[in-house]
Design a protein around this motif. Structure first.
Motif, PDB file in Angstrom:
ATOM      1  N   ALA A 122      41.625  38.243  23.035  1.00 45.68           N
ATOM      2  CA  ALA A 122      41.317  38.402  24.456  1.00 45.68           C
ATOM      3  C   ALA A 122      40.418  39.621  24.644  1.00 45.68           C
ATOM      4  O   ALA A 122      40.643  40.675  24.035  1.00 45.68           O
ATOM      5  CB  ALA A 122      42.603  38.565  25.249  1.00 45.68           C
ATOM      6  N   TYR A 123      39.389  39.470  25.501  1.00 47.69           N
ATOM      7  CA  TYR A 123      38.385  40.516  25.726  1.00 47.69           C
ATOM      8  C   TYR A 123      38.292  40.884  27.206  1.00 47.69           C
ATOM      9  O   TYR A 123      38.422  40.022  28.077  1.00 47.69           O
ATOM     10  CB  TYR A 123      37.000  40.031  25.296  1.00 47.69           C
ATOM     11  N   ALA A 164      42.162  38.414  30.910  1.00 43.00           N
ATOM     12  CA  ALA A 164      40.956  38.620  30.112  1.00 43.00           C
ATOM     13  C   ALA A 164      39.781  37.889  30.742  1.00 43.00           C
ATOM     14  O   ALA A 164      39.932  36.769  31.236  1.00 43.00           O
ATOM     15  CB  ALA A 164      41.181  38.093  28.693  1.00 43.00           C
ATOM     16  N   ARG A 165      38.622  38.494  30.699  1.00 40.58           N
ATOM     17  CA  ARG A 165      37.408  37.823  31.188  1.00 40.58           C
ATOM     18  C   ARG A 165      37.005  36.689  30.248  1.00 40.58           C
ATOM     19  O   ARG A 165      36.474  35.680  30.673  1.00 40.58           O
ATOM     20  CB  ARG A 165      36.264  38.845  31.317  1.00 40.58           C
ATOM     21  N   TYR A 186      44.085  28.734  30.899  1.00 37.16           N
ATOM     22  CA  TYR A 186      44.648  28.775  32.249  1.00 37.16           C
ATOM     23  C   TYR A 186      44.236  30.071  32.924  1.00 37.16           C
ATOM     24  O   TYR A 186      44.331  31.146  32.337  1.00 37.16           O
ATOM     25  CB  TYR A 186      46.173  28.685  32.184  1.00 37.16           C
ATOM     26  N   GLU A 187      43.783  29.965  34.175  1.00 38.79           N
ATOM     27  CA  GLU A 187      43.339  31.145  34.897  1.00 38.79           C
ATOM     28  C   GLU A 187      44.528  32.032  35.268  1.00 38.79           C
ATOM     29  O   GLU A 187      45.669  31.580  35.321  1.00 38.79           O
ATOM     30  CB  GLU A 187      42.545  30.765  36.136  1.00 38.79           C
ATOM     31  N   SER A 188      44.218  33.258  35.517  1.00 36.79           N
ATOM     32  CA  SER A 188      45.236  34.229  35.886  1.00 36.79           C
ATOM     33  C   SER A 188      45.612  34.076  37.353  1.00 36.79           C
ATOM     34  O   SER A 188      44.773  33.780  38.194  1.00 36.79           O
ATOM     35  CB  SER A 188      44.688  35.640  35.647  1.00 36.79           C
ATOM     36  N   ASN A 225      39.931  35.432  35.938  1.00 40.21           N
ATOM     37  CA  ASN A 225      40.092  35.752  34.529  1.00 40.21           C
ATOM     38  C   ASN A 225      41.023  34.740  33.908  1.00 40.21           C
ATOM     39  O   ASN A 225      41.649  33.935  34.593  1.00 40.21           O
ATOM     40  CB  ASN A 225      40.654  37.163  34.367  1.00 40.21           C
ATOM     41  N   LEU A 226      41.149  34.803  32.591  1.00 39.83           N
ATOM     42  CA  LEU A 226      42.061  33.938  31.850  1.00 39.83           C
ATOM     43  C   LEU A 226      43.349  34.699  31.551  1.00 39.83           C
ATOM     44  O   LEU A 226      43.327  35.897  31.301  1.00 39.83           O
ATOM     45  CB  LEU A 226      41.413  33.474  30.548  1.00 39.83           C
TER      46      LEU A 226
END
Length: 111
Positions: free
Chosen positions: A27-28, A58-59, A73-75, A104-105
């Motif tokens: 994750a970044y 994470a983006r 899945y999105e945050s 973000n994810l």
């Protein structure tokens, strides 16, 4: 700040029997799998949902060793911990996924 990437077995039988191919997720903070690394998780098997702990997101996320598909899945709320439909589904192997515009994810399901 210590960040943890937690793995949860979605299918106990799969968790008890390791796969011949285990996946790795990174994750970044930045888009296109760039910038600082938030967390890394490896030795993940099909049927496992992983998610960022402590309300982190994470983006983008890179993946490798995925045998079939990977679902992102999105945050935020309903989609946390691989719930209520994936935002993005990609074919296995390896690659990089960005969160959709404005999101973000937070979690990933490997199949």
């Amino acid at each position: 700040m210590q960040l943890n990437l937690l793995a949860i077995a979605a299918a106990l039988a799969l968790a008890a029997t390791p796969s011949a191919t285990a996946a790795t997720i990174i994750a970044y903070f930045g888009a296109d799998c760039g910038g600082d690394v938030i967390a890394t998780s490896d030795d993940l098997n099909p049927g496992e949902c992983i998610y960022l702990a402590d309300q982190e997101s994470a983006r983008s996320m890179s993946y490798s060793g995925v045998p079939n598909q990977i679902s992102f899945y999105e945050s935020g709320g309903a989609h946390d911990a691989c719930a209520h439909g994936a935002t993005l589904i990609l074919e296995g192997s390896e690659g990089c996924a960005n969160g959709p515009d404005g999101f973000n994810l937070e979690s990933v399901l490997i199949s």
